[in-house]
Enzyme design. Structure first.
Site, short mmCIF file in Angstrom:
data_model
loop_
_atom_site.label_atom_id
_atom_site.label_comp_id
_atom_site.label_asym_id
_atom_site.label_seq_id
_atom_site.Cartn_x
_atom_site.Cartn_y
_atom_site.Cartn_z
N SER A 144 30.36 15.63 1.29
CA SER A 144 30.25 14.93 0.01
C SER A 144 28.75 15.25 -0.76
O SER A 144 27.84 15.20 0.19
CB SER A 144 30.75 13.58 0.10
OG SER A 144 30.19 12.78 -1.19
N TYR B 280 28.51 5.44 3.22
CA TYR B 280 29.41 6.59 2.91
C TYR B 280 28.60 8.07 2.88
O TYR B 280 28.86 9.00 3.67
CB TYR B 280 30.09 6.51 1.56
CG TYR B 280 30.85 7.61 1.19
CD1 TYR B 280 32.21 7.63 1.64
CD2 TYR B 280 30.55 8.66 0.01
CE1 TYR B 280 33.07 8.65 1.26
CE2 TYR B 280 31.16 9.63 -0.20
CZ TYR B 280 32.47 9.77 0.23
OH TYR B 280 33.11 10.93 -0.23
N1 NAD Z 1 37.35 12.36 -4.75
C1 NAD Z 1 36.19 12.76 -4.86
O1 NAD Z 1 35.46 12.64 -5.59
C2 NAD Z 1 35.58 13.14 -3.45
C3 NAD Z 1 34.13 13.86 -3.51
C4 NAD Z 1 33.39 14.15 -2.53
C5 NAD Z 1 34.39 13.86 -1.17
N2 NAD Z 1 35.27 13.52 -1.12
C6 NAD Z 1 36.08 13.49 0.21
O2 NAD Z 1 37.41 14.36 0.17
C7 NAD Z 1 38.18 13.44 1.19
C8 NAD Z 1 39.56 13.18 0.31
O3 NAD Z 1 39.32 12.47 -0.29
P1 NAD Z 1 40.40 11.92 -1.70
O4 NAD Z 1 39.56 11.71 -2.91
O5 NAD Z 1 41.43 12.74 -1.77
O6 NAD Z 1 40.76 10.47 -1.38
P2 NAD Z 1 42.12 9.88 -1.18
O7 NAD Z 1 41.88 8.39 -0.98
O8 NAD Z 1 43.13 10.28 -2.37
O9 NAD Z 1 42.85 10.48 0.18
C9 NAD Z 1 42.28 10.23 1.51
C10 NAD Z 1 43.44 10.19 2.25
O10 NAD Z 1 42.85 9.99 3.67
C11 NAD Z 1 43.75 9.06 4.54
N3 NAD Z 1 42.99 8.13 5.40
C12 NAD Z 1 42.17 7.04 5.17
N4 NAD Z 1 41.81 6.51 6.54
C13 NAD Z 1 42.37 7.56 7.38
C14 NAD Z 1 42.37 7.24 8.74
N5 NAD Z 1 41.45 6.28 9.18
N6 NAD Z 1 43.18 8.08 9.49
C15 NAD Z 1 43.78 8.99 8.89
N7 NAD Z 1 43.98 8.97 7.57
C16 NAD Z 1 43.20 8.38 6.82
C17 NAD Z 1 44.52 8.14 3.20
O11 NAD Z 1 45.57 7.43 3.60
C18 NAD Z 1 44.58 9.24 2.17
O12 NAD Z 1 45.78 9.70 2.38
C19 NAD Z 1 37.43 12.34 1.88
O13 NAD Z 1 36.94 12.78 2.91
C20 NAD Z 1 36.48 12.11 0.84
O14 NAD Z 1 35.57 11.33 1.21
C21 NAD Z 1 36.15 12.93 -2.17
#
Ligand code: NAD
Length: 260
Positions: A141, A154
């Site tokens: 991230s 985070y």
């Molecule tokens: N959305 C953004 O702006 C953004 C930016 C940078 C990084 N990210 C990273 O991208 C990744 C995906 O994020 P997203 O935005 O699609 O989020 P999201 O919440 O839409 O999806 C996250 C998924 O992870 C699952 N999850 C959470 N805890 C878990 C656990 N303990 N074991 C197994 N599964 C688990 C959730 O059920 C969900 O399906 C994450 O690592 C997030 O930190 C997101």
């Protein structure tokens, strides 16, 4: 079909960025196992993606549990015979200033985002070592690269994951295993929405030179590249897919090109 015959695990693949990665991998010919703590949604997503003829399975897993990573690898081997690709995508957001952060919140966020990814990567690497081939991709991230307000837990977890990416890449380089990261810019998913109040959205639209949020598909395309043989000489790298955020220094509105 850049991933034909490969078997991939995508953690957190029930929705958001992980779902887009699972769909893109399946469309490129991979067998995909979605591992997610939300078992029902993971099963629905696998059914939806498999309806277009692709091989996608789902298993409920909590990556923060000590045995979660090994359970995922075992499930993938049982389903498809091997693990060629792991995407450590499961994650949770957190937006609490350091002075207000409880130990419980710190430990929860680090446990899922960093320790969970470590456990999955370790289990996958042990399996991949036997064939001396594999690709591990960690979703990190911008919050792990810059000091964003509210991102103590985070951002620290994601910075740790970016460093783990480098350590594992170096340790496994001679074993035919590539370990890389993807650094998404702001993406409109549940994590994005939970962490981005209106002020954050406005700040990102100013700070991202392309002036927009990214789409999950744009992260998935980078994941396909890092999972495929196209990236065999890319190792220990974090690929920013962030609309130019990481490149930006001094930012202010400019007149249109050619108008002074
Ligand atoms: N959305 C953004 O702006 C953004 C930016 C940078 C990084 N990210 C990273 O991208 C990744 C995906 O994020 P997203 O935005 O699609 O989020 P999201 O919440 O839409 O999806 C996250 C998924 O992870 C699952 N999850 C959470 N805890 C878990 C656990 N303990 N074991 C197994 N599964 C688990 C959730 O059920 C969900 O399906 C994450 O690592 C997030 O930190 C997101």
């Amino acid at each position: 079909m850049r991933l034909e015959g490969r078997s991939a695990i995508v953690t957190g693949g029930a929705q958001g960025i992980g779902k887009a990665i699972a769909a893109a991998f399946a469309a490129e010919g991979a067998n995909v196992l979605i591992g997610d703590i939300n078992g029902d949604r993971a099963a629905e997503t696998a059914k939806e993606l498999a309806s277009s003829g692709e091989t996608v399975r789902a298993v409920r897993v909590d990556v923060a549990e000590a045995t979660g990573g090994q359970a995922l690898v075992d499930a993938c081997v049982e389903a498809f015979g091997r693990v060629d690709i792991l995407v450590n995508n499961a994650g949770v957001g957190s937006n609490v200033r350091t002075v207000d952060l409880t130990l419980e919140e710190w430990e929860r966020v680090v446990r899922i985002n960093l320790t969970g990814a470590f456990l999955c990567a370790q289990a996958a690497a042990r399996h991949m070592l036997r064939r001396k081939s594999g690709k591990i991709i960690n979703i990190v991230s911008l919050s792990g690269q810059r000091g964003g307000i509210g991102r103590a837990a985070y951002g620290s977890a994601k910075a740790g994951l970016e460093l783990l990416t480098k350590v594992m890449a170096v340790e496994l380089a001679e074993e035919g295993i590539n370990v890389n990261g993807i650094v998404p810019g702001p993406i409109a998913t549940d994590v994005g929405r939970a962490m981005h109040d209106p002020a954050t959205v406005a700040a990102y639209k100013f700070l991202v030179p392309q002036r927009r949020y990214g789409e999950p598909d744009e992260i998935a395309k980078a994941a396909v590249f890092l999972a495929s043989s196209d990236s065999d000489y890319v190792n220990g790298h974090s690929l920013n897919v962030d609309g130019g955020f990481q490149a930006a220094g001094l930012m202010y509105p400019l007149p249109s090109p050619g108008q002074g």
